[in-house]
Design a protein around this motif. Structure first.
Motif, PDB file in Angstrom:
ATOM      1  N   GLY A  42       0.787  -1.223   0.000  1.00 18.61           N
ATOM      2  CA  GLY A  42       0.000   0.000   0.000  1.00 18.61           C
ATOM      3  C   GLY A  42       0.821   1.275   0.000  1.00 18.61           C
ATOM      4  O   GLY A  42       0.263   2.378  -0.095  1.00 18.61           O
ATOM      5  N   GLU A  43       2.152   1.162   0.084  1.00 17.92           N
ATOM      6  CA  GLU A  43       3.020   2.340   0.090  1.00 17.92           C
ATOM      7  C   GLU A  43       3.092   2.944  -1.307  1.00 17.92           C
ATOM      8  O   GLU A  43       3.119   2.230  -2.308  1.00 17.92           O
ATOM      9  CB  GLU A  43       4.415   1.954   0.561  1.00 17.92           C
ATOM     10  CG  GLU A  43       5.413   3.105   0.630  1.00 17.92           C
ATOM     11  CD  GLU A  43       6.770   2.671   1.166  1.00 17.92           C
ATOM     12  OE1 GLU A  43       7.735   3.460   1.030  1.00 17.92           O
ATOM     13  OE2 GLU A  43       6.868   1.556   1.713  1.00 17.92           O
ATOM     14  N   THR A  44       3.133   4.276  -1.381  1.00 13.75           N
ATOM     15  CA  THR A  44       3.295   4.969  -2.660  1.00 13.75           C
ATOM     16  C   THR A  44       4.763   5.323  -2.857  1.00 13.75           C
ATOM     17  O   THR A  44       5.391   5.876  -1.951  1.00 13.75           O
ATOM     18  CB  THR A  44       2.439   6.249  -2.711  1.00 13.75           C
ATOM     19  OG1 THR A  44       1.062   5.907  -2.519  1.00 13.75           O
ATOM     20  CG2 THR A  44       2.593   6.941  -4.062  1.00 13.75           C
ATOM     21  N   ILE A  45       5.284   5.000  -4.037  1.00 14.13           N
ATOM     22  CA  ILE A  45       6.689   5.258  -4.346  1.00 14.13           C
ATOM     23  C   ILE A  45       6.792   5.933  -5.714  1.00 14.13           C
ATOM     24  O   ILE A  45       5.820   5.962  -6.471  1.00 14.13           O
ATOM     25  CB  ILE A  45       7.506   3.950  -4.361  1.00 14.13           C
ATOM     26  CG1 ILE A  45       6.896   2.966  -5.368  1.00 14.13           C
ATOM     27  CG2 ILE A  45       7.564   3.322  -2.977  1.00 14.13           C
ATOM     28  CD1 ILE A  45       7.674   1.686  -5.541  1.00 14.13           C
ATOM     29  N   VAL A  84       2.594   0.166  -4.159  1.00  8.37           N
ATOM     30  CA  VAL A  84       3.008  -1.209  -3.896  1.00  8.37           C
ATOM     31  C   VAL A  84       1.746  -2.027  -3.653  1.00  8.37           C
ATOM     32  O   VAL A  84       0.877  -1.618  -2.872  1.00  8.37           O
ATOM     33  CB  VAL A  84       3.928  -1.290  -2.660  1.00  8.37           C
ATOM     34  CG1 VAL A  84       4.314  -2.742  -2.375  1.00  8.37           C
ATOM     35  CG2 VAL A  84       5.187  -0.444  -2.878  1.00  8.37           C
ATOM     36  N   LYS A  85       1.619  -3.159  -4.344  1.00 11.44           N
ATOM     37  CA  LYS A  85       0.403  -3.955  -4.260  1.00 11.44           C
ATOM     38  C   LYS A  85       0.018  -4.224  -2.804  1.00 11.44           C
ATOM     39  O   LYS A  85       0.788  -4.788  -2.051  1.00 11.44           O
ATOM     40  CB  LYS A  85       0.572  -5.292  -4.972  1.00 11.44           C
ATOM     41  CG  LYS A  85      -0.696  -6.142  -5.024  1.00 11.44           C
ATOM     42  CD  LYS A  85      -0.427  -7.475  -5.697  1.00 11.44           C
ATOM     43  CE  LYS A  85      -1.704  -8.284  -5.859  1.00 11.44           C
ATOM     44  NZ  LYS A  85      -2.350  -8.596  -4.585  1.00 11.44           N
ATOM     45  N   PRO A  86      -1.180  -3.806  -2.413  1.00 11.21           N
ATOM     46  CA  PRO A  86      -1.626  -4.115  -1.052  1.00 11.21           C
ATOM     47  C   PRO A  86      -1.817  -5.615  -0.875  1.00 11.21           C
ATOM     48  O   PRO A  86      -1.989  -6.351  -1.847  1.00 11.21           O
ATOM     49  CB  PRO A  86      -2.975  -3.371  -0.949  1.00 11.21           C
ATOM     50  CG  PRO A  86      -2.985  -2.400  -2.080  1.00 11.21           C
ATOM     51  CD  PRO A  86      -2.169  -3.015  -3.159  1.00 11.21           C
ATOM     52  N   ILE A  87      -1.792  -6.067   0.361  1.00 13.91           N
ATOM     53  CA  ILE A  87      -2.169  -7.443   0.686  1.00 13.91           C
ATOM     54  C   ILE A  87      -3.627  -7.395   1.128  1.00 13.91           C
ATOM     55  O   ILE A  87      -3.975  -6.681   2.072  1.00 13.91           O
ATOM     56  CB  ILE A  87      -1.288  -8.015   1.808  1.00 13.91           C
ATOM     57  CG1 ILE A  87       0.151  -8.183   1.305  1.00 13.91           C
ATOM     58  CG2 ILE A  87      -1.826  -9.352   2.285  1.00 13.91           C
ATOM     59  CD1 ILE A  87       1.127  -8.620   2.391  1.00 13.91           C
ATOM     60  N   THR A  88      -4.485  -8.114   0.430  1.00 11.74           N
ATOM     61  CA  THR A  88      -5.908  -8.080   0.727  1.00 11.74           C
ATOM     62  C   THR A  88      -6.368  -9.405   1.336  1.00 11.74           C
ATOM     63  O   THR A  88      -5.703 -10.431   1.196  1.00 11.74           O
ATOM     64  CB  THR A  88      -6.724  -7.814  -0.542  1.00 11.74           C
ATOM     65  OG1 THR A  88      -6.603  -8.946  -1.432  1.00 11.74           O
ATOM     66  CG2 THR A  88      -6.227  -6.554  -1.260  1.00 11.74           C
ATOM     67  N   LEU A  89      -7.532  -9.357   1.970  1.00 11.62           N
ATOM     68  CA  LEU A  89      -8.116 -10.586   2.502  1.00 11.62           C
ATOM     69  C   LEU A  89      -8.416 -11.575   1.380  1.00 11.62           C
ATOM     70  O   LEU A  89      -8.324 -12.788   1.577  1.00 11.62           O
ATOM     71  CB  LEU A  89      -9.397 -10.264   3.279  1.00 11.62           C
ATOM     72  CG  LEU A  89      -9.209  -9.627   4.659  1.00 11.62           C
ATOM     73  CD1 LEU A  89     -10.550  -9.197   5.231  1.00 11.62           C
ATOM     74  CD2 LEU A  89      -8.496 -10.569   5.620  1.00 11.62           C
TER      75      LEU A  89
END
Length: 245
Positions: A42-45, A84-89
């Motif tokens: 979820g971080e923006t770079i 950055v691709k988040p980790i989702t449920l």
């Protein structure tokens, strides 16, 4: 398992300082940081921030970002850079569900078919542990853990099953780096792995499958707990209402 070896040159191909080689190194560094959650889900770079952080040339950072975007690990965000691709449920549920299907079959097929070489390799990696605050020790543990599960799959005698499980474990590596630092599960995992070895050696497919399912349930709970503790999950809309933990 990781993809850090992707793009390695063959003898006589690209010179060490050639642009292609630099982009491969950039890809390896950034991919490594994403998988280990050093670049947080979820971080923006930006290309500039990556170039500065990893000591890269902008062209190499741009080429690496393009490759990682194709892989789905980065997503362009208009005027902000990349997410950055988040980790989702959904990620967690889908991967654990698929792994349970594959490994349940693998352990049942492997029960009673592990040979001396399999048992020796399983015993060697069974003792691996990690320190929750040490990324390098976690990486070494995950390498050993991957070997443990792939040795079992190889004992099942189905090479395609081994390849499918290897890909699943590869995709799950980021989940493990996300969840494992929160507590030390070394003793629990050693006990479970030894019980699995005993069941496989005894040809007890039912016990082996039960141990595997219980282990996956505990592993999934660890990742979900870590996910639910992140800032991104503090405000989640359920039925139109904001839920605050």
């Amino acid at each position: 398992m990781s993809l850090e070896g992707v793009g390695q040159e063959l003898p006589g191909e690209t010179a060490p300082n050639a642009p292609g080689r630099q982009s491969d190194q950039a890809f390896s560094q950034i991919h490594h940081a994403i998988v280990r959650c050093e670049l947080a889900p979820g971080e923006t770079i930006t290309e500039a921030s990556l170039a500065e952080r990893f000591g890269l040339k902008r062209a190499a950072a741009r080429a690496a970002v393009d490759r990682l975007s194709v892989m789905g690990l980065l997503a362009p965000v208009r005027r902000r850079g990349y997410l950055v691709k988040p980790i989702t449920l959904r990620d967690v549920n889908d991967l654990y569900q698929l792994r349970e299907v594959i490994e349940s079959a693998a352990v049942r097929l492997a029960a009673g078919h592990v040979n001396e070489d399999h048992l020796r390799r399983l015993a060697r990696v069974c003792t691996a542990g990690y320190e929750p605050g040490d990324p390098e020790s976690i990486a070494r543990f995950l390498q050993a853990n991957t070997e443990f599960h792939l040795v079992i799959a190889s004992a099942a005698g189905n090479e395609r099953m081994v390849n499918v499980l290897a890909q699943i474990l590869n995709e799950m590596e980021r989940l493990f780096h996300f969840g494992l630092p929160r507590r030390d599960r070394t003793a629990e995992l050693r006990e479970r792995h030894q019980a699995m070895i005993d069941a496989l050696a005894a040809g007890d497919a039912d016990t082996a499958e039960r141990i595997n399912r219980e282990g996956l349930a505990r592993s999934k709970a660890m990742v979900v707990d870590a996910l639910m503790s992140t800032d991104a999950m503090l405000d989640v809309s359920i039925g139109g209402e904001a839920v605050r933990r």
